[in-house]
Design a protein around this motif. Structure first.
Motif, PDB file in Angstrom:
ATOM      1  N   HIS A 145      69.266  13.632  61.133  1.00 31.10           N
ATOM      2  CA  HIS A 145      68.380  13.616  62.289  1.00 31.10           C
ATOM      3  C   HIS A 145      67.560  14.897  62.255  1.00 31.10           C
ATOM      4  CE1 HIS A 145      70.626  10.239  63.678  1.00 31.10           C
ATOM      5  NE2 HIS A 145      71.682  10.933  64.015  1.00 31.10           N
ATOM      6  N   PRO A 146      66.244  14.802  62.277  1.00 33.10           N
ATOM      7  CA  PRO A 146      65.411  16.011  62.225  1.00 33.10           C
ATOM      8  C   PRO A 146      65.562  16.904  63.446  1.00 33.10           C
ATOM      9  CG  PRO A 146      64.139  14.030  61.712  1.00 33.10           C
ATOM     10  CD  PRO A 146      65.437  13.582  62.287  1.00 33.10           C
TER      11      PRO A 146
ATOM     12  N   LEU B  48      73.230   7.944  78.956  1.00 37.79           N
ATOM     13  CA  LEU B  48      73.002   6.517  78.724  1.00 37.79           C
ATOM     14  C   LEU B  48      71.890   6.303  77.704  1.00 37.79           C
ATOM     15  CD1 LEU B  48      73.303   3.490  79.412  1.00 37.79           C
ATOM     16  CD2 LEU B  48      71.793   3.874  81.386  1.00 37.79           C
ATOM     17  N   ILE B  49      70.806   7.041  77.837  1.00 37.02           N
ATOM     18  CA  ILE B  49      69.675   6.912  76.912  1.00 37.02           C
ATOM     19  C   ILE B  49      70.086   7.330  75.504  1.00 37.02           C
ATOM     20  CG2 ILE B  49      67.419   7.892  76.325  1.00 37.02           C
ATOM     21  CD1 ILE B  49      66.796   7.918  79.328  1.00 37.02           C
ATOM     22  N   ASN B  50      70.906   8.390  75.404  1.00 31.09           N
ATOM     23  CA  ASN B  50      71.386   8.822  74.090  1.00 31.09           C
ATOM     24  C   ASN B  50      72.227   7.733  73.437  1.00 31.09           C
ATOM     25  OD1 ASN B  50      71.027  11.704  72.933  1.00 31.09           O
ATOM     26  ND2 ASN B  50      71.057  12.007  75.147  1.00 31.09           N
TER      27      ASN B  50
ATOM     28  N   MET C  98      65.211  11.262  68.316  1.00 31.96           N
ATOM     29  CA  MET C  98      65.494  11.243  66.879  1.00 31.96           C
ATOM     30  C   MET C  98      64.438  11.953  66.034  1.00 31.96           C
ATOM     31  SD  MET C  98      68.293   9.685  67.219  1.00 31.96           S
ATOM     32  CE  MET C  98      68.893   9.180  65.615  1.00 31.96           C
ATOM     33  N   GLY C  99      63.294  12.264  66.645  1.00 36.26           N
ATOM     34  CA  GLY C  99      62.288  13.025  65.923  1.00 36.26           C
ATOM     35  C   GLY C  99      61.290  12.204  65.146  1.00 36.26           C
TER      36      GLY C  99
ATOM     37  N   PRO D 123      60.724   4.555  65.516  1.00 35.85           N
ATOM     38  CA  PRO D 123      61.703   3.608  64.965  1.00 35.85           C
ATOM     39  C   PRO D 123      61.343   3.066  63.581  1.00 35.85           C
ATOM     40  CG  PRO D 123      61.368   3.152  67.278  1.00 35.85           C
ATOM     41  CD  PRO D 123      60.354   4.206  66.901  1.00 35.85           C
ATOM     42  N   GLY D 124      60.061   2.698  63.398  1.00 31.86           N
ATOM     43  CA  GLY D 124      59.645   2.177  62.098  1.00 31.86           C
ATOM     44  C   GLY D 124      59.827   3.194  60.993  1.00 31.86           C
ATOM     45  N   SER D 125      59.453   4.431  61.245  1.00 34.07           N
ATOM     46  CA  SER D 125      59.614   5.489  60.249  1.00 34.07           C
ATOM     47  C   SER D 125      61.083   5.766  59.975  1.00 34.07           C
ATOM     48  CB  SER D 125      58.921   6.773  60.728  1.00 34.07           C
ATOM     49  OG  SER D 125      57.534   6.559  60.896  1.00 34.07           O
TER      50      SER D 125
END
Length: 207
Positions: free
Chosen positions: A40-41, A154-156, A196-197, A200-202
Motif C-alpha cells: 500500500h503506497p 467501517l470505511i477502512n 489506498m493511494g 481501484p482500476g490502477s
C-alpha cells in the motif's frame, strides 16, 4: 496539512529513501522489505501513536540543524527507528483492521459485528441500539479503545474488502462497490484512492 475523509486535521509526511537504506532491515529480519512497502503506497499510523511519530520527526528536525559532530549519526538512528515503526504499522495493518486487542470485550464485539456486516447498511445509531448503548457512549468508547472513529473504521474495513476482491476476483468495480457496502462505484472510487493511494482500476492492475 490536508483534509481527511473523517473530517479531522492531519499531517502527511513524504519520505524519500532508496532500497540501500533498508538493506540492513532485510538482513536482520529476512523480510522482503520492498514488497511490504509497496503493498500500500499510503501507510496509516494509528491515531493513538501519532505522538510517537511526531517526537521522532522533531528529533530529526532538531539534529538537522547540526547540533554537533554526532548529529548525522543521531539522524540516521532516528530515521531507522521511524522506518521500523512505519514498517510494523504496514505489516500489521490488516490485523489492525480485522482484529484489535482493545482491552474491552464490548467494543471487540462491535468490531466483530462490523467485520461480519460491513456489506450491509451499518450505522452507528443502529449498532448502538443493538448493543444497548447510546450513540455518544459508543462513539467515545470506540475511539478510545481503537483509535478510530466508528465510521472511519467501517470505511477502512469496506475498503480493504474491496481491495481483496479487486485482486482476487474478476468482478466489476460496480459489483465490488455493491458487495462491500458502498453507495455506488464513484463513492468507492474516491474513498479507495484516499485510503489506498490509487484508484481501484490502477490498484487491480498493479497487484
Amino acid at each position: 496539512m490536508t483534509t481527511y475523509l473523517a473530517g479531522s486535521d492531519h499531517t502527511r509526511y513524504v519520505l524519500y529513501f532508496n532500497n540501500d537504506d533498508l538493506k540492513w532491515i532485510a538482513d536482520d529480519s529476512s523480510l522482503d522489505i520492498e514488497s511490504i512497502f509497496h503493498k500500500h503506497p499510503v501507510i496509516h499510523i494509528p491515531e493513538r501513536r501519532l505522538d510517537y511519530i511526531s517526537s521522532i520527526i522533531q528529533k530529526i528536525s532538531y539534529e538537522h540543524n547540526g547540533v554537533d559532530s554526532l548529529s548525522l549519526s543521531f539522524i540516521h538512528s532516528y530515521f531507522h527507528e521511524l522506518i521500523l515503526f512505519i514498517l510494523r504499522c504496514q505489516m500489521y495493518e490488516d490485523n489492525v483492521i480485522t482484529k484489535m486487542d482493545t482491552g474491552n470485550e464490548l467494543i471487540q464485539k462491535v468490531i466483530e459485528y462490523i467485520i461480519e456486516n460491513y456489506h450491509n447498511d451499518v450505522t452507528m445509531a443502529a449498532t448502538a441500539e443493538l448493543f444497548n448503548m447510546s450513540e455518544s457512549s459508543l462513539s467515545k468508547k470506540f475511539k478510545a479503545f481503537t483509535g478510530f472513529r466508528f465510521r472511519e473504521y467501517l470505511i477502512n474495513v469496506r475498503t480493504h474488502a474491496a481491495a481483496d476482491l479487486l485482486v482476487n476476483t474478476s468482478l466489476s468495480i460496480t459489483e465490488i462497490a455493491d458487495k462491500c457496502g458502498f453507495a455506488d462505484s464513484n463513492t468507492m472510487g474516491g474513498t479507495f484512492k484516499k485510503i489506498m493511494g490509487e484508484a481501484p482500476g490502477s490498484y487491480r492492475k498493479n497487484h
